[in-house]
Design a protein around this motif. Structure first.
Motif, PDB file in Angstrom:
ATOM      1  N   THR A 121    -103.627 -72.233 -42.988  1.00  7.33           N
ATOM      2  CA  THR A 121    -103.481 -71.412 -41.784  1.00  7.33           C
ATOM      3  C   THR A 121    -102.722 -72.154 -40.705  1.00  7.33           C
ATOM      4  OG1 THR A 121    -105.593 -70.320 -42.299  1.00  7.33           O
ATOM      5  CG2 THR A 121    -104.751 -70.080 -40.057  1.00  7.33           C
ATOM      6  N   ARG A 152     -99.023 -72.064 -41.490  1.00 10.24           N
ATOM      7  CA  ARG A 152     -98.467 -70.731 -41.237  1.00 10.24           C
ATOM      8  C   ARG A 152     -98.425 -70.426 -39.741  1.00 10.24           C
ATOM      9  NH1 ARG A 152    -101.333 -66.361 -44.852  1.00 10.24           N
ATOM     10  NH2 ARG A 152     -99.513 -65.167 -44.117  1.00 10.24           N
ATOM     11  N   TYR A 153     -99.424 -70.954 -38.983  1.00 13.15           N
ATOM     12  CA  TYR A 153     -99.425 -70.730 -37.533  1.00 13.15           C
ATOM     13  C   TYR A 153     -98.221 -71.414 -36.883  1.00 13.15           C
ATOM     14  CZ  TYR A 153    -101.001 -70.804 -32.671  1.00 13.15           C
ATOM     15  OH  TYR A 153    -101.085 -70.651 -31.313  1.00 13.15           O
ATOM     16  N   LEU A 213     -95.442 -71.826 -38.234  1.00 11.98           N
ATOM     17  CA  LEU A 213     -94.248 -71.042 -38.585  1.00 11.98           C
ATOM     18  C   LEU A 213     -94.270 -69.661 -37.959  1.00 11.98           C
ATOM     19  CD1 LEU A 213     -94.031 -71.957 -42.397  1.00 11.98           C
ATOM     20  CD2 LEU A 213     -92.656 -72.893 -40.514  1.00 11.98           C
ATOM     21  N   ARG A 245     -96.421 -67.208 -38.624  1.00 13.66           N
ATOM     22  CA  ARG A 245     -96.766 -66.166 -39.576  1.00 13.66           C
ATOM     23  C   ARG A 245     -98.193 -65.652 -39.431  1.00 13.66           C
ATOM     24  NH1 ARG A 245     -94.027 -68.732 -45.094  1.00 13.66           N
ATOM     25  NH2 ARG A 245     -91.852 -68.691 -44.318  1.00 13.66           N
ATOM     26  N   VAL A 246     -99.030 -66.329 -38.638  1.00 15.79           N
ATOM     27  CA  VAL A 246    -100.384 -65.834 -38.346  1.00 15.79           C
ATOM     28  C   VAL A 246    -100.574 -65.849 -36.840  1.00 15.79           C
ATOM     29  CG1 VAL A 246    -101.358 -66.620 -40.550  1.00 15.79           C
ATOM     30  CG2 VAL A 246    -101.428 -68.127 -38.538  1.00 15.79           C
ATOM     31  N   THR A 247    -101.470 -65.026 -36.390  1.00 15.78           N
ATOM     32  CA  THR A 247    -101.749 -64.924 -34.951  1.00 15.78           C
ATOM     33  C   THR A 247    -102.676 -66.053 -34.509  1.00 15.78           C
ATOM     34  OG1 THR A 247    -103.681 -63.504 -35.264  1.00 15.78           O
ATOM     35  CG2 THR A 247    -101.520 -62.426 -35.108  1.00 15.78           C
TER      36      THR A 247
END
Length: 441
Positions: A387, A390-391, A393, A395-397
């Motif tokens: 996570t 991805r954060y 990048l 891609r997640v909130t």
């Protein structure tokens, strides 16, 4: 806003300096040595043991003779009148008579129906019982010591975990501020990060406060300065190869409660024999060395001074043929007390069996929970790492990132709790089985 966060960071720095300044590691071995030497409850128990030893000494047995010394003196003045054989009358006015005496008396009981013999055995049993009570106090105190020591260790781990969570939240806030400045997100992400960092701050403050309070609790048990700051060893090692039936057999032989009640049974048996001694006679020896002197200035006296010394010895026998039934009543009551002690032993045996089986189930369950929590922690760690990537990048909130962070935090806290719960369950099981003082901590 930046000033407020700078103030928060300064506050945490102050607390961190307080906690870690001149900290020294308090090892488990050092804590045990300290509590054995300083704990007040253990000191009281040891003093009680000394009283039991004094009572079991030959000086309190009744086997030694008693020696007493007596001395006295008197002066007697009298007016007297006497008629002689030839009819003459003589008078003495203010005739003075002085008498002095001194003696040393020795008394020794040869036989008292074996009462003192069994009383002496009871004193010896009580002395051994007080030694067991010292061991019981030490076991209870050590169990109390480690329940607080491991709580300090758990809170130390929790505080460190919350500090890491705080650093993650700070980094997230900086990232949100940079993204907001470059127009990559809205101010809502910054506000959410500020709310979360405030929540983490409160949690960390509370954890540090609870850690300081628990340190004071441990210092109280160790009977040292309550303001002493230290670092607890967070390493936990479990005793290998424990088996249920083996622990139960050890409990039947070594449990301190069973050993104490066994001494009560022996004392009750001796009390029956002491009561029976009332049916037998008492034989004693008495010896006296005495000196007596008398001075008399009366003209009517045959001798003016008389001195005598001598030794007197005697043997006496006393047999209470009937004492109104008190001896019979004492024997009956002693037998009832003996029966009560046997019933108490059976009750304690059942309680010990229940305790060891409950302790084993709790221990086994705690080990299983620890294993599950370790796997859960690894899963949450992997999830957070993915996570986090991805954060970064985008891609997640931030909400999803925060949820992954909380999941990891809760998993770390739960694993720490499970680890110390398992160790305390093991220590309680070792105490019930009578093995607590025979293992390495």
């Amino acid at each position: 806003m930046k000033n407020r966060h700078n103030y928060t960071a300064l506050l945490f720095l102050i607390f961190g300096l307080y906690l870690h300044a001149q900290d020294q590691v308090l090892s488990k071995e050092e804590a045990i040595d300290m509590v054995l030497e300083n704990n007040l409850s253990i000191q009281v128990a040891k003093n009680t043991k000394l009283i039991g030893d004094n009572n079991a000494n030959i000086l309190n047995s009744g086997y030694l003779p008693t020696v007493t010394a007596n001395a006295g003196g008197s002066i007697d003045k009298q007016n007297s009148e006497g008629v002689l054989a030839n009819g003459d009358t003589r008078t003495a006015e203010g005739a003075e008579t002085r008498r002095y005496n001194a003696s040393v008396n020795v008394n020794y009981i040869l036989f008292d129906g074996l009462g003192r013999h069994y009383n002496y055995k009871s004193f010896q049993e009580r002395s051994q019982q007080t030694e067991l009570q010292v061991r019981q106090t030490i076991e209870n105190t050590i169990l109390q010591l480690f329940s607080v020591y491991y709580e300090v260790a758990r809170l130390t781990e929790n505080t460190h975990t919350l500090e890491q969570a705080m650093e993650i939240s700070k980094d997230r806030l900086k990232r949100a501020q940079y993204q907001f400045e470059f127009g990559q997100n809205t101010g809502l992400d910054v506000l959410n990060a500020e709310v979360d960092i405030n929540t983490d701050s409160i949690n960390l403050l509370n954890s540090r406060q609870l850690l300081r309070n628990t340190m004071r609790d441990l210092n109280l048990i160790l009977n040292r300065d309550l303001t002493e700051v230290f670092v607890a060893d967070t390493t936990v090692n479990f005793v290998p190869g424990l088996q249920m039936e083996s622990m139960y057999n050890e409990a039947k032989m070594n449990n301190v409660r069973l050993q104490i009640v066994e001494k009560d049974i022996n004392i009750s048996d001796n009390n029956i024999k002491v009561a029976r001694s009332g049916f037998l006679p008492t034989i004693g020896l008495t010896g006296t060395y005495g000196w007596n002197e008398s001075n008399n200035n009366s003209p009517l006296a045959f001798t003016l001074q008389n001195t005598s010394t001598g030794v007197t010895g005697s043997i006496n026998l006393s047999w209470n043929l009937f004492d109104g039934g008190s001896t019979i009543t004492g024997i009956k009551n002693a037998k009832i007390n003996y029966a009560n002690q046997e019933l108490a032993k059976k009750q304690i045996e059942l309680e010990v069996e229940r305790d060891i089986r409950n302790a084993w189930d709790s221990y086994s369950n705690a080990l299983y929970v620890l294993e599950v929590q370790e796997k859960n922690l690894q899963t949450n760690q992997n999830n957070f790492n993915r996570t986090d990537e991805r954060y970064k990048l985008g891609r997640v909130t931030s909400i999803e990132f925060r949820q992954a962070q909380l999941n990891l935090l809760n998993a770390e806290l739960a694993k720490s709790q499970a680890k110390y719960n398992a160790k305390l369950a093991e220590l309680f099981m070792l105490q019930v089985s009578g093995q607590l003082l025979n293992v390495e901590f």
